[in-house]
Design an enzyme around this catalytic site. Structure first.
Site, mmCIF file in Angstrom:
data_model
loop_
_atom_site.group_PDB
_atom_site.id
_atom_site.type_symbol
_atom_site.label_atom_id
_atom_site.label_comp_id
_atom_site.label_asym_id
_atom_site.label_seq_id
_atom_site.Cartn_x
_atom_site.Cartn_y
_atom_site.Cartn_z
ATOM 1 N N SER A 17 10.472 -6.118 5.766
ATOM 2 C CA SER A 17 9.416 -5.134 5.517
ATOM 3 C C SER A 17 8.089 -5.685 5.997
ATOM 4 O O SER A 17 7.622 -6.722 5.513
ATOM 5 C CB SER A 17 9.324 -4.834 4.011
ATOM 6 O OG SER A 17 8.123 -4.119 3.750
ATOM 7 N N HIS A 41 11.605 -2.366 8.334
ATOM 8 C CA HIS A 41 11.231 -1.432 7.268
ATOM 9 C C HIS A 41 9.713 -1.229 7.266
ATOM 10 O O HIS A 41 8.948 -2.194 7.218
ATOM 11 C CB HIS A 41 11.707 -2.033 5.947
ATOM 12 C CG HIS A 41 11.541 -1.153 4.752
ATOM 13 N ND1 HIS A 41 12.452 -0.169 4.416
ATOM 14 C CD2 HIS A 41 10.584 -1.112 3.801
ATOM 15 C CE1 HIS A 41 12.058 0.432 3.297
ATOM 16 N NE2 HIS A 41 10.929 -0.116 2.902
ATOM 17 N N ASP A 43 6.591 0.639 5.346
ATOM 18 C CA ASP A 43 6.191 1.273 4.087
ATOM 19 C C ASP A 43 4.932 2.101 4.264
ATOM 20 O O ASP A 43 3.847 1.561 4.462
ATOM 21 C CB ASP A 43 5.928 0.191 3.028
ATOM 22 C CG ASP A 43 7.218 -0.435 2.525
ATOM 23 O OD1 ASP A 43 8.130 0.325 2.153
ATOM 24 O OD2 ASP A 43 7.309 -1.672 2.513
ATOM 25 N N MET A 45 2.253 4.502 2.598
ATOM 26 C CA MET A 45 1.726 4.827 1.261
ATOM 27 C C MET A 45 0.432 5.631 1.377
ATOM 28 O O MET A 45 -0.367 5.404 2.291
ATOM 29 C CB MET A 45 1.433 3.532 0.499
ATOM 30 C CG MET A 45 2.630 2.602 0.404
ATOM 31 S SD MET A 45 2.279 1.213 -0.669
ATOM 32 C CE MET A 45 3.720 0.174 -0.348
ATOM 33 N N HIS A 74 9.901 4.300 5.258
ATOM 34 C CA HIS A 74 9.953 4.630 3.835
ATOM 35 C C HIS A 74 8.652 5.331 3.458
ATOM 36 O O HIS A 74 7.597 4.701 3.392
ATOM 37 C CB HIS A 74 10.143 3.302 3.065
ATOM 38 C CG HIS A 74 10.162 3.433 1.586
ATOM 39 N ND1 HIS A 74 10.066 2.333 0.750
ATOM 40 C CD2 HIS A 74 10.265 4.512 0.762
ATOM 41 C CE1 HIS A 74 10.118 2.724 -0.514
ATOM 42 N NE2 HIS A 74 10.224 4.037 -0.526
ATOM 43 N N MET A 76 6.266 6.799 1.074
ATOM 44 C CA MET A 76 5.802 6.905 -0.319
ATOM 45 C C MET A 76 4.573 7.795 -0.319
ATOM 46 O O MET A 76 3.453 7.357 -0.586
ATOM 47 C CB MET A 76 5.514 5.500 -0.864
ATOM 48 C CG MET A 76 6.787 4.727 -1.175
ATOM 49 S SD MET A 76 6.531 2.952 -1.290
ATOM 50 C CE MET A 76 6.642 2.528 0.443
ATOM 51 N N MET A 145 15.132 1.944 -5.621
ATOM 52 C CA MET A 145 13.973 1.051 -5.762
ATOM 53 C C MET A 145 14.253 0.032 -6.866
ATOM 54 O O MET A 145 14.661 0.392 -7.967
ATOM 55 C CB MET A 145 12.711 1.845 -6.107
ATOM 56 C CG MET A 145 12.170 2.722 -4.998
ATOM 57 S SD MET A 145 11.776 1.851 -3.454
ATOM 58 C CE MET A 145 10.526 0.671 -3.982
ATOM 59 N N GLY A 150 4.865 0.700 -4.355
ATOM 60 C CA GLY A 150 3.411 0.584 -4.199
ATOM 61 C C GLY A 150 2.947 -0.761 -3.680
ATOM 62 O O GLY A 150 1.966 -0.824 -2.943
ATOM 63 N N PHE A 151 3.637 -1.827 -4.065
ATOM 64 C CA PHE A 151 3.151 -3.153 -3.686
ATOM 65 C C PHE A 151 4.304 -4.100 -3.398
ATOM 66 O O PHE A 151 5.377 -3.986 -4.010
ATOM 67 C CB PHE A 151 2.281 -3.741 -4.814
ATOM 68 C CG PHE A 151 1.068 -2.918 -5.102
ATOM 69 C CD1 PHE A 151 -0.103 -3.090 -4.374
ATOM 70 C CD2 PHE A 151 1.113 -1.919 -6.075
ATOM 71 C CE1 PHE A 151 -1.217 -2.286 -4.611
ATOM 72 C CE2 PHE A 151 0.005 -1.115 -6.316
ATOM 73 C CZ PHE A 151 -1.162 -1.292 -5.585
ATOM 74 N N GLY A 152 4.049 -5.034 -2.496
ATOM 75 C CA GLY A 152 5.017 -6.095 -2.234
ATOM 76 C C GLY A 152 4.843 -7.199 -3.270
ATOM 77 O O GLY A 152 3.882 -7.207 -4.052
ATOM 78 N N GLY A 153 5.792 -8.117 -3.284
ATOM 79 C CA GLY A 153 5.661 -9.312 -4.110
ATOM 80 C C GLY A 153 5.901 -9.119 -5.595
ATOM 81 O O GLY A 153 5.512 -9.974 -6.396
ATOM 82 N N ASP A 183 15.245 -2.158 -2.481
ATOM 83 C CA ASP A 183 13.896 -2.452 -1.991
ATOM 84 C C ASP A 183 13.029 -2.902 -3.150
ATOM 85 O O ASP A 183 12.778 -2.126 -4.073
ATOM 86 C CB ASP A 183 13.342 -1.168 -1.349
ATOM 87 C CG ASP A 183 11.978 -1.351 -0.715
ATOM 88 O OD1 ASP A 183 11.471 -2.495 -0.689
ATOM 89 O OD2 ASP A 183 11.425 -0.339 -0.241
ATOM 90 N N GLY A 184 12.564 -4.152 -3.061
ATOM 91 C CA GLY A 184 11.648 -4.675 -4.070
ATOM 92 C C GLY A 184 12.186 -5.932 -4.727
ATOM 93 O O GLY A 184 13.238 -5.907 -5.347
ATOM 94 N N GLY A 185 11.468 -7.039 -4.513
ATOM 95 C CA GLY A 185 11.846 -8.294 -5.153
ATOM 96 C C GLY A 185 13.117 -8.904 -4.602
ATOM 97 O O GLY A 185 13.769 -9.713 -5.271
ATOM 98 N N GLY A 205 10.145 -8.164 1.994
ATOM 99 C CA GLY A 205 8.824 -8.414 2.563
ATOM 100 C C GLY A 205 8.349 -9.821 2.230
ATOM 101 O O GLY A 205 8.337 -10.724 3.074
#
Ligand code: DX5
Ligand code: ZN
Length: 227
Positions: A17, A41, A43, A45, A74, A76, A145, A150-153, A183-185, A205
């Site tokens: 990402s 990927h 993102d 937003m 993706h 959002m 999800m 909304g946010f990476g990390g 997607d996420g973490g 990401g």
């Protein structure tokens, strides 16, 4: 634009990402992805559906020029339908909309299909799979999800694995054909957990681009999801 290549659809697929990449060195970041086996990927937003603002079709078009990898876009954004042709024209190969962001989910998915992209539907952590059930038959990609969008990390939500297992079981029972994306973490440890639950496409990401050696970090992810 680099010559078009086969778009990989055989899992497992890692999808770096670019959200966590250094946008002043995007070409370098994109060069890491292997177009024969990975997706890139993107993102998008809107500061409405999610409390963050990223980029639109212009940047997706720039990414398109820098890689021949499959672009997994993706969205959002609230009511994405009217922008779908622009993302497709910019080079999106797969377009994922959010279940929670559209008044007419079926119509929006049909718009993605009509524009010639692979069709993805994302569901937020609080959205049960049952809510989206009537759309599952029409999907190429179901994005579960594993953080609040909304946010990476952010930290991986392991309680989403029940939803991934449910999506896998549903597909088996109903002969669905979607790929299950998380997607996420996602990092090597959480990717293994997600893979065991049935995930097949692994967006990452922070675990790639925020690492001291992104190339080695991507390799570690590839190894983690290898069958
Ligand atoms: C979050 C985005 C993700 C994000 C994941 O809303 O949809 O794609 O890039 O970032 P990491 O892998 O850092 O959790
Ligand atoms: Zn994403």
């Amino acid at each position: 634009m680099p010559a078009p290549q086969a778009r990989p659809t055989t899992p497992p697929i890692v999808a770096p990402s670019i959200l966590s990449a250094d946008f002043s060195r995007l070409a370098e970041a994109l060069a890491l992805a292997d177009p024969t086996r990975e997706w890139v990927h993107c993102d998008v937003m809107d500061n409405h559906f999610v409390p963050n603002l990223t980029f639109g079709p212009i940047v997706v078009g720039a990414v398109r020029k820098l890689t021949s990898a499959m672009l997994d876009v993706h969205l959002m954004i609230t009511e994405p339908a009217r922008l779908i042709p622009a993302f497709r024209a910019a080079g999106a190969d797969s377009i994922t909309i959010h279940f929670e962001a559209c008044a007419d989910v079926a119509g929006t998915l049909a718009t993605v299909r009509a524009n010639g992209a692979r069709v993805g539907l994302a569901i937020k952590p609080e959205t049960p799979l049952e809510s989206a059930e009537r759309h599952l038959d029409s999907l190429d990609v179901l994005l579960v999800m594993t953080v609040e969008p909304g946010f990476g990390g952010q930290d991986f939500m392991s309680d989403m694995m029940a939803k991934v297992r449910q999506a896998r079981d549903w597909r088996l029972e109903r002969r669905g054909r979607y790929l299950i994306e998380v997607d996420g973490g996602i990092a090597p440890d959480t990717a293994r957990v997600a893979r065991a639950a049935g995930a097949e496409v692994f967006v990452a990401g922070h675990a790639i681009f925020a690492q001291p050696d992104p190339r080695a970090a991507l390799e570690a992810l590839r190894a983690a999801v290898k069958p």
